[in-house]
Design an enzyme around this catalytic site. Structure first.
Site, PDB file in Angstrom:
ATOM      1  N   LYS A  94      -2.755  25.784  29.046  1.00  0.00           N
ATOM      2  CA  LYS A  94      -3.978  26.223  28.431  1.00  0.00           C
ATOM      3  C   LYS A  94      -4.933  26.834  29.391  1.00  0.00           C
ATOM      4  O   LYS A  94      -5.594  27.806  28.897  1.00  0.00           O
ATOM      5  CB  LYS A  94      -4.464  24.697  28.071  1.00  0.00           C
ATOM      6  CG  LYS A  94      -6.040  24.682  27.642  1.00  0.00           C
ATOM      7  CD  LYS A  94      -6.779  23.572  27.207  1.00  0.00           C
ATOM      8  CE  LYS A  94      -7.234  22.697  28.496  1.00  0.00           C
ATOM      9  NZ  LYS A  94      -8.429  22.971  28.952  1.00  0.00           N
ATOM     10  N   ASN A  95      -4.877  26.255  30.590  1.00  0.00           N
ATOM     11  CA  ASN A  95      -6.043  26.781  31.526  1.00  0.00           C
ATOM     12  C   ASN A  95      -5.517  28.156  32.296  1.00  0.00           C
ATOM     13  O   ASN A  95      -6.227  28.707  32.856  1.00  0.00           O
ATOM     14  CB  ASN A  95      -6.177  25.908  32.898  1.00  0.00           C
ATOM     15  CG  ASN A  95      -7.205  24.814  32.074  1.00  0.00           C
ATOM     16  OD1 ASN A  95      -7.496  25.018  30.983  1.00  0.00           O
ATOM     17  ND2 ASN A  95      -7.197  23.702  32.920  1.00  0.00           N
TER      18      ASN A  95
ATOM     19  N   ARG B 182     -21.370  20.251  34.569  1.00  0.00           N
ATOM     20  CA  ARG B 182     -20.818  21.557  34.386  1.00  0.00           C
ATOM     21  C   ARG B 182     -21.578  22.855  34.463  1.00  0.00           C
ATOM     22  O   ARG B 182     -21.598  23.706  33.652  1.00  0.00           O
ATOM     23  CB  ARG B 182     -19.841  21.606  33.258  1.00  0.00           C
ATOM     24  CG  ARG B 182     -18.863  20.288  32.874  1.00  0.00           C
ATOM     25  CD  ARG B 182     -17.746  19.904  33.905  1.00  0.00           C
ATOM     26  NE  ARG B 182     -16.574  20.925  34.144  1.00  0.00           N
ATOM     27  CZ  ARG B 182     -16.033  21.251  33.149  1.00  0.00           C
ATOM     28  NH1 ARG B 182     -15.736  20.283  32.202  1.00  0.00           N
ATOM     29  NH2 ARG B 182     -14.922  21.989  33.146  1.00  0.00           N
TER      30      ARG B 182
ATOM     31  N   ASP C 246      -7.368  16.949  36.973  1.00  0.00           N
ATOM     32  CA  ASP C 246      -7.064  16.952  35.643  1.00  0.00           C
ATOM     33  C   ASP C 246      -5.686  15.754  35.574  1.00  0.00           C
ATOM     34  O   ASP C 246      -5.379  15.644  34.196  1.00  0.00           O
ATOM     35  CB  ASP C 246      -6.385  18.324  35.350  1.00  0.00           C
ATOM     36  CG  ASP C 246      -7.767  19.190  35.097  1.00  0.00           C
ATOM     37  OD1 ASP C 246      -7.571  20.366  34.908  1.00  0.00           O
ATOM     38  OD2 ASP C 246      -8.861  18.585  35.008  1.00  0.00           O
TER      39      ASP C 246
ATOM     40  N   ARG D  66      -6.863  19.226  22.173  1.00  0.00           N
ATOM     41  CA  ARG D  66      -7.272  20.371  22.803  1.00  0.00           C
ATOM     42  C   ARG D  66      -6.222  20.913  23.686  1.00  0.00           C
ATOM     43  O   ARG D  66      -6.322  22.086  24.326  1.00  0.00           O
ATOM     44  CB  ARG D  66      -8.605  19.968  23.524  1.00  0.00           C
ATOM     45  CG  ARG D  66      -9.763  19.816  22.430  1.00  0.00           C
ATOM     46  CD  ARG D  66     -10.902  19.465  23.197  1.00  0.00           C
ATOM     47  NE  ARG D  66     -11.172  20.806  24.137  1.00  0.00           N
ATOM     48  CZ  ARG D  66     -12.454  20.874  24.785  1.00  0.00           C
ATOM     49  NH1 ARG D  66     -13.363  19.978  25.072  1.00  0.00           N
ATOM     50  NH2 ARG D  66     -12.606  22.172  25.534  1.00  0.00           N
TER      51      ARG D  66
HETATM   52  C1  EPZ Z   1     -11.433  24.224  35.450  1.00  0.00           C
HETATM   53  O1  EPZ Z   1     -12.775  24.165  35.104  1.00  0.00           O
HETATM   54  C2  EPZ Z   1     -10.751  23.804  34.380  1.00  0.00           C
HETATM   55  N1  EPZ Z   1     -10.904  24.319  33.221  1.00  0.00           N
HETATM   56  C3  EPZ Z   1     -10.935  22.184  34.423  1.00  0.00           C
HETATM   57  O2  EPZ Z   1      -9.699  21.864  33.614  1.00  0.00           O
HETATM   58  C4  EPZ Z   1     -10.321  21.756  35.743  1.00  0.00           C
HETATM   59  O3  EPZ Z   1     -10.691  20.204  35.725  1.00  0.00           O
HETATM   60  C5  EPZ Z   1     -11.155  22.309  36.783  1.00  0.00           C
HETATM   61  O4  EPZ Z   1     -11.323  23.786  36.741  1.00  0.00           O
HETATM   62  C6  EPZ Z   1     -11.302  21.857  38.207  1.00  0.00           C
HETATM   63  O5  EPZ Z   1      -9.975  22.138  38.548  1.00  0.00           O
HETATM   64  C7  EPZ Z   1     -10.330  25.473  32.912  1.00  0.00           C
HETATM   65  O6  EPZ Z   1      -9.653  26.437  33.660  1.00  0.00           O
HETATM   66  C8  EPZ Z   1     -10.616  26.015  31.470  1.00  0.00           C
HETATM   67  P1  EPZ Z   1     -14.809  24.458  38.303  1.00  0.00           P
HETATM   68  P2  EPZ Z   1     -14.064  24.687  35.888  1.00  0.00           P
HETATM   69  O7  EPZ Z   1     -15.754  25.616  38.355  1.00  0.00           O
HETATM   70  O8  EPZ Z   1     -13.580  26.255  36.139  1.00  0.00           O
HETATM   71  C9  EPZ Z   1     -18.974  22.875  40.392  1.00  0.00           C
HETATM   72  C10 EPZ Z   1      -9.083  20.478  31.698  1.00  0.00           C
HETATM   73  O9  EPZ Z   1      -8.893  19.277  31.381  1.00  0.00           O
HETATM   74  N2  EPZ Z   1     -19.451  23.941  39.977  1.00  0.00           N
HETATM   75  O10 EPZ Z   1     -13.635  24.590  39.301  1.00  0.00           O
HETATM   76  O11 EPZ Z   1     -15.026  24.572  34.819  1.00  0.00           O
HETATM   77  C11 EPZ Z   1     -18.548  21.886  39.167  1.00  0.00           C
HETATM   78  O12 EPZ Z   1     -19.567  21.042  38.468  1.00  0.00           O
HETATM   79  C12 EPZ Z   1     -10.407  20.963  32.168  1.00  0.00           C
HETATM   80  O13 EPZ Z   1      -8.145  21.069  31.376  1.00  0.00           O
HETATM   81  C13 EPZ Z   1     -20.921  24.286  40.050  1.00  0.00           C
HETATM   82  O14 EPZ Z   1     -21.453  23.495  40.837  1.00  0.00           O
HETATM   83  O15 EPZ Z   1     -14.311  23.781  37.231  1.00  0.00           O
HETATM   84  C14 EPZ Z   1     -17.366  21.119  39.917  1.00  0.00           C
HETATM   85  O16 EPZ Z   1     -17.974  20.023  40.438  1.00  0.00           O
HETATM   86  C15 EPZ Z   1     -11.256  20.026  32.633  1.00  0.00           C
HETATM   87  N3  EPZ Z   1     -21.153  25.519  39.704  1.00  0.00           N
HETATM   88  C16 EPZ Z   1     -16.873  21.991  41.063  1.00  0.00           C
HETATM   89  O17 EPZ Z   1     -17.867  22.915  40.993  1.00  0.00           O
HETATM   90  C17 EPZ Z   1     -20.536  26.600  38.994  1.00  0.00           C
HETATM   91  O18 EPZ Z   1     -21.000  27.528  38.794  1.00  0.00           O
HETATM   92  C18 EPZ Z   1     -15.503  22.655  40.217  1.00  0.00           C
HETATM   93  O19 EPZ Z   1     -15.503  23.201  38.924  1.00  0.00           O
HETATM   94  C19 EPZ Z   1     -19.101  26.126  38.861  1.00  0.00           C
HETATM   95  C20 EPZ Z   1     -18.619  24.867  38.969  1.00  0.00           C
END
Ligand code: EPZ
Length: 422
Positions: free
Chosen positions: A22-23, A121, A307, A401
């Site tokens: 998915k990702n 997020r 995840d 999902r």
């Molecule tokens: C991706 O989300 C995945 N989703 C998530 O999978 C996964 O849990 C996550 O990466 C972490 O591995 C997809 O790829 C579609 P991040 P993403 O930006 O990109 C902070 C699932 O279950 N952050 O890597 O949204 C954030 O709050 C989903 O399939 C900021 O502060 O996650 C988090 O603490 C859930 N500012 C950390 O960074 C930003 O602009 C990592 O988030 C972006 C992120």
């Protein structure tokens, strides 16, 4: 609404074929916006989230068609350059159209995704990064308004945290920026490698694949893609844990064992027999022998994946002994704990730390529970498979999902699982 019903206590045996990730599918689908033409993506899973992305792309003007797991996307003519709140609120990953739209159209208006069950997020790393390569990004009325009239210009972006979709947005945008872009402290998830391979096959010039520093030499134009989605490592990990929790034995096939090293190590420490082939992983719980409690701490790839945190916690409720589960990525990713407690689990939490008091393999009892987010819902499935008696899991749209044909795949291993109307 539908619920999932599981009669637990049955050891699972057999093979599960893993679907496309998915990702990886979501960013690769968004990347087709970068270049007008007819694109082909193969091994695309049929999920709620990929259907949501198809609807968003069709709103933008992309024509799509599907034959089995092959998705055809014709992005020749775009009719919009905005992603409305009504679509984005159902799937945060819709923010992945921001970079490609900005690169192709010179502007984009994408609704802020808003928070979700597991955390706030934010997308500040995405907008700050795009500003470093020549874009103007303002937040107006809940939308990201991004513009780059004279086109994007290469620059250096340092991510405070290795953000997965932030890295993907910047990667896609930078392919068409004038000059060189360097992404530092970039995320290293395998899904990003899949995106790099697709973009380079389209004519992009990206180096540093798999490392935390990605260099992109901008090009004037790209050509349509024909690429395959990598197997879903989170789906594969979920089913390995499910087989272990049931006390059975089996294999996940059509997967990439190298993407699951951190989980395999933890499962071995828990006392499970694991064998890795070229494209399969087998697991044997040795007729349901006792599980050892093992601590985990979630980390960016190649660390233990957030995840798979909820799923491992469900397994540890069945172990002999206590362990700690430290969730370092998201601030609220213990929504499954209250539901597992309803099934008899002994879990205490303090902020991002969970302490699991393992009850042994017969520690859980079936109960009515509620899914709250995608991975929490899969941890309830795992607990239900191990629990004595019947479990009813409501709000299973969360599961749909990210898990393709879950009922069929588990039933093929001997599980008693079916859907009913709530
Ligand atoms: C991706 O989300 C995945 N989703 C998530 O999978 C996964 O849990 C996550 O990466 C972490 O591995 C997809 O790829 C579609 P991040 P993403 O930006 O990109 C902070 C699932 O279950 N952050 O890597 O949204 C954030 O709050 C989903 O399939 C900021 O502060 O996650 C988090 O603490 C859930 N500012 C950390 O960074 C930003 O602009 C990592 O988030 C972006 C992120």
């Amino acid at each position: 609404m539908e619920k999932l019903v599981i009669e637990g206590g049955i050891p699972l045996y057999g093979d599960i074929r893993i679907s496309g990730a998915k990702n990886a599918a979501l960013p690769l689908m968004a990347a087709t916006l970068l270049c007008p033409g007819k694109h082909t993506l193969r091994n695309v899973p049929d999920l709620r989230d990929t259907c949501t992305m198809i609807r968003l792309l069709e709103y933008l003007g992309v024509k799509t068609g599907r034959e089995g797991d092959v998705l055809y996307l014709d992005s020749t003519c775009l009719e919009h350059d905005d992603a409305p709140y009504e679509m984005v609120k159902t799937m945060r990953a819709s923010v992945l159209v921001l970079g490609p739209l900005l690169a192709r159209c010179g502007k984009a208006r994408v609704s802020l995704p808003g928070g979700c069950a597991i955390g706030e997020r934010p997308v500040n790393f995405h907008t700050a990064g795009l500003q470093k390569i020549g874009a103007r990004c303002n937040i107006e009325d809940g939308y990201i308004q991004a513009e780059a009239e004279g086109g994007l210009k290469g620059g250096t972006v340092y991510f405070d945290l290795p953000t997965v979709t932030g890295t993907e947005n910047l990667l896609m945008a930078a392919t068409l920026a004038a000059g060189k872009t360097i992404l530092k402290n970039a995320a290293r998830e395998p899904e990003i490698g899949n995106l790099v391979d697709m973009l380079n096959s389209m004519g992009a010039k990206i180096s540093g694949r798999g490392s935390d520093t990605l260099t992109i030499e901008g090009v004037c134009a790209l050509k349509p893609a024909d690429n395959s989605i990598i197997p879903d490592r989170i789906e594969a990990g979920t089913y390995l844990i499910a087989i272990a929790a049931s006390g059975g034995a089996g294999r996940v096939t059509n997967c990439c064992p190298a993407h699951l090293s951190s989980l395999v190590e933890k499962l071995r420490q828990a006392g499970l027999d694991i064998e890795e082939g070229e494209s399969f992983i087998s697991i044997d719980s040795r007729q349901g022998s006792a599980l050892t409690s093992v601590d985990i701490q979630t980390r960016p790839y190649p660390g233990y994946p957030t995840d798979l945190q909820a799923q491992f916690m469900a397994l540890m409720t069945l172990a002999e002994g206590n362990c700690t589960i430290h969730e370092t990525i998201f601030e609220n990713r213990f929504m499954h704990v209250a539901e597992l407690r309803r099934m008899g689990a002994k879990i205490k939490t303090d902020g991002r730390l969970g302490l699991v008091n393992g009850l042994g393999r017969s520690g859980l009892r079936g109960a009515p529970v509620m899914a709250t987010d995608l991975r929490a819902s899969s941890s309830l499935v795992i607990a239900a498979l191990a629990a004595e008696g019947r479990t009813d899991i409501s709000r299973i749209y969360h599961l749909e999902r990210g898990y393709e044909n879950l009922v069929e795949k588990l039933s093929a291993l001997g599980a008693k699982v079916w859907k009913e109307q709530e």
